[in-house]
Design a protein around this motif. Sequence first.
Motif, PDB file in Angstrom:
ATOM      1  N   TYR A  25      83.075 -93.619 -54.281  1.00 46.39           N
ATOM      2  CA  TYR A  25      82.212 -92.388 -54.027  1.00 46.39           C
ATOM      3  C   TYR A  25      83.098 -91.093 -54.211  1.00 46.39           C
ATOM      4  O   TYR A  25      82.728 -90.152 -54.647  1.00 46.39           O
ATOM      5  N   VAL A  26      84.234 -91.025 -53.411  1.00 45.18           N
ATOM      6  CA  VAL A  26      84.894 -89.881 -53.104  1.00 45.18           C
ATOM      7  C   VAL A  26      85.543 -89.613 -54.553  1.00 45.18           C
ATOM      8  O   VAL A  26      85.613 -88.129 -55.127  1.00 45.18           O
ATOM      9  N   ILE A  27      86.090 -90.581 -55.377  1.00 43.37           N
ATOM     10  CA  ILE A  27      86.576 -90.323 -56.614  1.00 43.37           C
ATOM     11  C   ILE A  27      85.539 -89.854 -57.551  1.00 43.37           C
ATOM     12  O   ILE A  27      85.676 -88.950 -58.432  1.00 43.37           O
ATOM     13  N   GLU A  28      84.435 -90.318 -57.639  1.00 41.19           N
ATOM     14  CA  GLU A  28      83.333 -89.781 -58.232  1.00 41.19           C
ATOM     15  C   GLU A  28      82.856 -88.271 -58.030  1.00 41.19           C
ATOM     16  O   GLU A  28      82.557 -87.576 -58.985  1.00 41.19           O
ATOM     17  N   GLN A  29      83.032 -87.809 -56.649  1.00 37.30           N
ATOM     18  CA  GLN A  29      82.971 -86.545 -56.193  1.00 37.30           C
ATOM     19  C   GLN A  29      83.992 -85.701 -57.094  1.00 37.30           C
ATOM     20  O   GLN A  29      83.636 -84.531 -57.399  1.00 37.30           O
ATOM     21  N   GLY A  30      85.029 -86.169 -57.093  1.00 37.00           N
ATOM     22  CA  GLY A  30      86.278 -85.325 -57.914  1.00 37.00           C
ATOM     23  C   GLY A  30      85.766 -85.405 -59.281  1.00 37.00           C
ATOM     24  O   GLY A  30      86.059 -84.398 -59.920  1.00 37.00           O
ATOM     25  N   LYS A  31      85.337 -86.448 -59.923  1.00 34.90           N
ATOM     26  CA  LYS A  31      85.119 -86.422 -61.137  1.00 34.90           C
ATOM     27  C   LYS A  31      84.225 -85.346 -61.576  1.00 34.90           C
ATOM     28  O   LYS A  31      84.013 -84.916 -62.718  1.00 34.90           O
ATOM     29  N   ALA A  32      83.380 -85.252 -60.827  1.00 34.93           N
ATOM     30  CA  ALA A  32      82.097 -84.326 -60.918  1.00 34.93           C
ATOM     31  C   ALA A  32      82.609 -82.842 -60.835  1.00 34.93           C
ATOM     32  O   ALA A  32      81.716 -81.745 -61.391  1.00 34.93           O
ATOM     33  N   MET A  33      83.693 -82.596 -60.385  1.00 29.85           N
ATOM     34  CA  MET A  33      84.123 -81.243 -60.366  1.00 29.85           C
ATOM     35  C   MET A  33      84.626 -80.707 -61.730  1.00 29.85           C
ATOM     36  O   MET A  33      85.201 -81.458 -62.600  1.00 29.85           O
ATOM     37  N   GLU A  34      84.366 -79.417 -61.864  1.00 32.31           N
ATOM     38  CA  GLU A  34      84.793 -78.893 -63.018  1.00 32.31           C
ATOM     39  C   GLU A  34      86.535 -78.766 -62.979  1.00 32.31           C
ATOM     40  O   GLU A  34      86.834 -78.596 -62.079  1.00 32.31           O
ATOM     41  N   PRO A  35      87.170 -78.880 -64.117  1.00 32.78           N
ATOM     42  CA  PRO A  35      88.363 -79.204 -64.006  1.00 32.78           C
ATOM     43  C   PRO A  35      89.217 -77.477 -63.760  1.00 32.78           C
ATOM     44  O   PRO A  35      88.392 -76.516 -64.095  1.00 32.78           O
ATOM     45  N   LEU A  36      90.030 -77.517 -63.207  1.00 30.45           N
ATOM     46  CA  LEU A  36      90.744 -76.014 -62.789  1.00 30.45           C
ATOM     47  C   LEU A  36      91.531 -75.678 -64.159  1.00 30.45           C
ATOM     48  O   LEU A  36      92.207 -76.531 -64.939  1.00 30.45           O
ATOM     49  N   ASP A  68      88.092 -73.665 -55.898  1.00 30.21           N
ATOM     50  CA  ASP A  68      88.235 -74.709 -56.837  1.00 30.21           C
ATOM     51  C   ASP A  68      89.622 -75.361 -56.469  1.00 30.21           C
ATOM     52  O   ASP A  68      90.456 -74.771 -55.943  1.00 30.21           O
ATOM     53  N   GLY A  69      89.824 -76.625 -56.976  1.00 26.95           N
ATOM     54  CA  GLY A  69      90.802 -77.353 -56.938  1.00 26.95           C
ATOM     55  C   GLY A  69      91.055 -78.124 -58.014  1.00 26.95           C
ATOM     56  O   GLY A  69      90.214 -78.567 -58.782  1.00 26.95           O
ATOM     57  N   GLU A  70      92.188 -78.878 -58.120  1.00 28.40           N
ATOM     58  CA  GLU A  70      92.653 -79.953 -58.949  1.00 28.40           C
ATOM     59  C   GLU A  70      93.813 -80.641 -58.349  1.00 28.40           C
ATOM     60  O   GLU A  70      94.687 -80.238 -57.768  1.00 28.40           O
ATOM     61  N   SER A  71      93.982 -81.918 -58.980  1.00 30.79           N
ATOM     62  CA  SER A  71      94.924 -82.885 -58.375  1.00 30.79           C
ATOM     63  C   SER A  71      95.253 -83.750 -59.660  1.00 30.79           C
ATOM     64  O   SER A  71      94.247 -84.113 -60.341  1.00 30.79           O
ATOM     65  N   ASP A  72      96.218 -84.154 -59.768  1.00 32.92           N
ATOM     66  CA  ASP A  72      96.607 -85.397 -60.870  1.00 32.92           C
ATOM     67  C   ASP A  72      96.239 -86.905 -60.181  1.00 32.92           C
ATOM     68  O   ASP A  72      96.488 -87.706 -60.837  1.00 32.92           O
TER      69      ASP A  72
END
Length: 138
Positions: A25-36, A68-72
């Motif tokens: 679920y947490v990973i899906e939340q991250g995937k739903a964000m627009e890329p930085l 906004d944020g991003e991680s690898d």
Amino acid sequence: MAQPAFENIVEDFEFLEDWEDRYRYVIEQGKAMEPLDDALKVPATKVDGCASQVWLHPRIEGGVFAFDGESDAMIVRGLIAVLRALYNDLPVGEVPQVDAAGELARLGLNDHLSAQRSNGLRAMITRIREVAAAAAAA
């Protein structure tokens, strides 16, 4: 009281019984964000203290905080999404007052993240608070 978006995450977590589902679920939340935007991935937005690469780009418009944020790393990108749900759209002066540890404890994350991930999460919270406190003082 947490933001409605964060309350939605808390409610969703209550329905997910095992931690593999919660991680997904947490990973899906991250995937739903627009890329930085790559142009925003600069040393000034990079968060030190994280095991993975993390960038946070704050915006303050009309006294309202957002970032906004991003991680690898997929799980960290999801944690950024959780923090966005906790902090985005708050008046900038309220951001440093949020009990992030208490709110995140409602999700049980403290017991299920590695020490490195927990340190990175604290580093992201510290950066968010510092930026908001500086903006509120300006």
